[in-house]
Design a protein around this motif. Structure first.
Motif, PDB file in Angstrom:
ATOM      1  N   ARG A   1       0.833  -1.204   0.000  1.00  0.00           N
ATOM      2  CA  ARG A   1       0.000   0.000   0.000  1.00  0.00           C
ATOM      3  C   ARG A   1       0.868   1.254   0.000  1.00  0.00           C
ATOM      4  O   ARG A   1       0.680   2.164  -0.788  1.00  0.00           O
ATOM      5  N   GLN A   2       1.870   1.276   0.893  1.00  0.00           N
ATOM      6  CA  GLN A   2       2.769   2.431   0.973  1.00  0.00           C
ATOM      7  C   GLN A   2       3.553   2.601  -0.326  1.00  0.00           C
ATOM      8  O   GLN A   2       3.736   3.723  -0.802  1.00  0.00           O
ATOM      9  N   GLY A   3       4.002   1.486  -0.896  1.00  0.00           N
ATOM     10  CA  GLY A   3       4.754   1.554  -2.146  1.00  0.00           C
ATOM     11  C   GLY A   3       3.916   2.091  -3.296  1.00  0.00           C
ATOM     12  O   GLY A   3       4.395   2.895  -4.108  1.00  0.00           O
ATOM     13  N   LEU A   4       2.657   1.653  -3.384  1.00  0.00           N
ATOM     14  CA  LEU A   4       1.781   2.141  -4.452  1.00  0.00           C
ATOM     15  C   LEU A   4       1.437   3.613  -4.261  1.00  0.00           C
ATOM     16  O   LEU A   4       1.377   4.371  -5.229  1.00  0.00           O
ATOM     17  N   GLU A   5       1.248   4.030  -3.021  1.00  0.00           N
ATOM     18  CA  GLU A   5       0.988   5.449  -2.738  1.00  0.00           C
ATOM     19  C   GLU A   5       2.190   6.289  -3.160  1.00  0.00           C
ATOM     20  O   GLU A   5       2.046   7.319  -3.827  1.00  0.00           O
ATOM     21  N   THR A   6       3.388   5.842  -2.800  1.00  0.00           N
ATOM     22  CA  THR A   6       4.612   6.553  -3.178  1.00  0.00           C
ATOM     23  C   THR A   6       4.757   6.593  -4.698  1.00  0.00           C
ATOM     24  O   THR A   6       5.157   7.613  -5.268  1.00  0.00           O
ATOM     25  N   TYR A   7       4.398   5.505  -5.362  1.00  0.00           N
ATOM     26  CA  TYR A   7       4.465   5.426  -6.826  1.00  0.00           C
ATOM     27  C   TYR A   7       3.575   6.508  -7.458  1.00  0.00           C
ATOM     28  O   TYR A   7       4.035   7.278  -8.309  1.00  0.00           O
TER      29      TYR A   7
END
Length: 169
Positions: free
Chosen positions: A75-81
């Motif tokens: 979730r955090q990685g996709l938000e950062t993406y």
């Protein structure tokens, strides 16, 4: 434009293995809306974006287990993406805007070259349509009132448009 992924949920399915849905919060021009996407939709977006703009790294497609801690990292990685795509690109491609369900921006030159997220979408359906928001069938200040009762809605709108400095505080 601001984009966040505040949460995710696991979705059961009879037709296929269960999957995770990510809730995307989009804040633009003071308006907020939500979009839900699966990881596979993020991955498809990434593959298309790579062809026309500089893209950041996307979290790995393969996750070994589905424990909440691992899903939280995704979730955090996709938000950062998503945030990096917005920060690193002055003009956002139409397919990125389509992914976030943003339909009210004018076409951008760079967006034109990228195509649309849904390849079947016609050029006609992507154009903005303008509809009147407020329509007066008669000029309320020139013509006499049609009845003895004042139209409170028209009075309020006209007062707000022509006399905004007289608004109660």
């Amino acid at each position: 434009m601001e984009v966040y992924i505040p949460s995710f949920r696991y979705e059961e399915s009879d037709l296929e293995r269960g999957y995770t849905v990510f809730k995307i919060e989009v804040l633009m021009n003071g308006r907020k809306h939500f979009v839900e996407k699966r990881y596979s939709e993020f991955h498809a977006l990434h593959k298309k974006l790579k062809k026309c703009i500089k893209t950041p790294e996307i979290p790995s497609k393969h996750v070994r287990n589905w424990v909440p801690k691992v899903l939280e990292q995704r979730r955090q990685g996709l938000e950062t993406y998503l945030q990096a795509v917005i920060l690193e690109n002055e003009e956002l491609p139409k397919l990125f805007l389509d992914f976030l369900n943003i339909r009210h921006l004018p076409s951008l030159p760079k967006a034109e070259s990228c195509g649309s997220f849904e390849e079947t979408e016609s050029e006609e359906s992507s154009k903005l349509s303008h509809q009147p928001v407020l329509l007066f069938l008669r000029d309320p200040y020139v013509l006499p009132a049609a009845s003895d009762f004042p139209n409170v809605v028209i009075e309020g709108v006209l007062h707000g448009i022509f006399y905004p400095h007289l608004q109660p505080r």
